[in-house]
Design an enzyme around this catalytic site. Structure first.
Site, PDB file in Angstrom:
ATOM      1  N   THR A 198     -11.995   3.201  -3.698  1.00 19.26           N
ATOM      2  CA  THR A 198     -11.600   4.496  -4.252  1.00 19.26           C
ATOM      3  C   THR A 198     -10.360   4.379  -5.131  1.00 19.26           C
ATOM      4  OG1 THR A 198     -12.481   5.499  -2.240  1.00 19.26           O
ATOM      5  CG2 THR A 198     -11.169   6.903  -3.652  1.00 19.26           C
ATOM      6  N   LYS A 216      -7.882   8.079   2.611  1.00 20.79           N
ATOM      7  CA  LYS A 216      -8.070   7.228   1.421  1.00 20.79           C
ATOM      8  C   LYS A 216      -8.179   8.068   0.151  1.00 20.79           C
ATOM      9  CE  LYS A 216     -12.613   7.960   0.481  1.00 20.79           C
ATOM     10  NZ  LYS A 216     -13.366   8.043  -0.793  1.00 20.79           N
TER      11      LYS A 216
END
Length: 337
Positions: free
Chosen positions: A252, A195
């Site tokens: 994120t 991620k």
């Protein structure tokens, strides 16, 4: 292992960056907690001023949290060790921690990175350097400043021992942080690593002036890359649709608080990677981990085109615009392929 209902437990958090300090603040509500800071002046600031202005400006730390720069002392007296150390320095610190550990003390890793030379996840490094200790991973959509502000959030503790998982769940839970358990350590760690790489790509799109369609495309195709790699390495499918996978990826890629997203945005605006890294006081794990992600993917026979372009921009001198062109020029196959 017990929690505040048996207040004799002692937690040692190794690493006083933003997330390590935040986790120490969380556990101090449930157990005696001490925070290890490499710099004595930072330990003094935590103890005397109840602040960590370098990493968490504008927040006051709990009175019951204490700090020290004596690593040996904090390790010898702790019943749980939380490792909040960036991946590039993790093994060195883990090796030092191992010299002072008492038997069977659980280790919880927070780092979402890979070791460059070995492509090992931090749980694997921990097992090598601290054999005989249960190893767990804490991960999820946990932006430190929002957690410190008491905004509702959730996290995951991954370990394949249900008894230890339950104890750690209680240790990290607060009225505003809901903690789930997951036995899939591999999947949770792979998700946490990938991620960060996808967040750099998402940030590049933002920096080039693109909108929500571009971000949604990068998030969903990034999730596909993450899932393919995680399954190839032994992770469980459900993990990637959960907090450690989709949840952390969305947070994120969408947040201006994300260091990786910030790196990508500045790359998209035309800054050089060297200038960006030099200006930051905290590590953007995706920059360091992306070559290792591609090495793992190559060994596993997994295609990760977005991650490959992030490597090209961060390490091979390609521009963000050139990376976008390369992605859009790829043949479009089946979404489910």
């Amino acid at each position: 292992m017990t929690t505040r209902s048996s207040p004799g437990i002692a937690v040692g958090v190794v690493g006083a960056g933003s997330w390590g300090t935040t986790v120490a603040a969380l556990t101090s509500a449930n157990a005696t907690t001490r925070l290890w800071a490499r710099r004595p002046e930072l330990a003094d600031e935590v103890n005397e001023q109840r602040t960590n202005t370098r990493y968490l400006p504008d927040f006051t730390l709990p009175e019951q949290l204490s700090a020290t720069s004596d690593l040996a002392d904090i390790v010898r007296t702790s019943d749980v060790i939380v490792m909040a150390v960036p991946s590039h320095g993790y093994r060195e610190v883990a090796r030092e921690v191992a010299e002072h550990l008492r038997p069977w003390v659980p280790i919880v890793t927070l780092s979402k990175g890979l070791e460059r030379d070995t492509q090992q996840r931090m749980s694997e490094v921990t097992i090598e350097e601290m054999p005989g200790h249960p190893v767990a991973v804490m991960t999820g959509p946990n932006l430190a400043k929002e957690i410190m502000a008491g905004q509702p959030a959730a996290s995951v503790v991954a370990i394949d021992d249900p008894r230890i998982a339950g104890a750690l769940q209680r240790l990290f839970s607060t009225p505003t942080l809901r903690v789930y358990t997951n036995p899939d350590v591999v999947g949770c760690e792979v998700a946490g690593v990938v991620k960060n790489v996808i967040a750099i790509a998402s940030g590049m799109g933002l920096g080039m002036g693109f909108g929500d369609n571009t971000r949604a495309t990068l998030i969903t195709r990034g999730l596909a890359e993450m899932t393919r790699l995680g399954l190839a390495l032994g992770g469980e499918l459900g993990t990637f649709a959960g907090l450690a996978g989709m949840g952390d990826l969305i947070a994120t890629c969408a947040s201006t608080q994300s260091r990786n997203n910030t790196v990508g945005r500045r790359l998209g605006e035309g800054e050089s990677i060297d200038a960006i890294v030099e200006s930051m006081n905290m590590v953007a794990e995706g920059v360091k981990s992306c070559p290792s992600v591609i090495d793992l993917a190559s060994a596993a026979g997994v295609e990760m085109p977005i991650s490959e372009q992030v490597v090209a921009v961060c390490h091979d001198g390609r521009s963000a615009k050139q990376a976008l062109v390369a992605l859009m020029d790829r043949d479009a196959g089946s979404e489910l392929g």
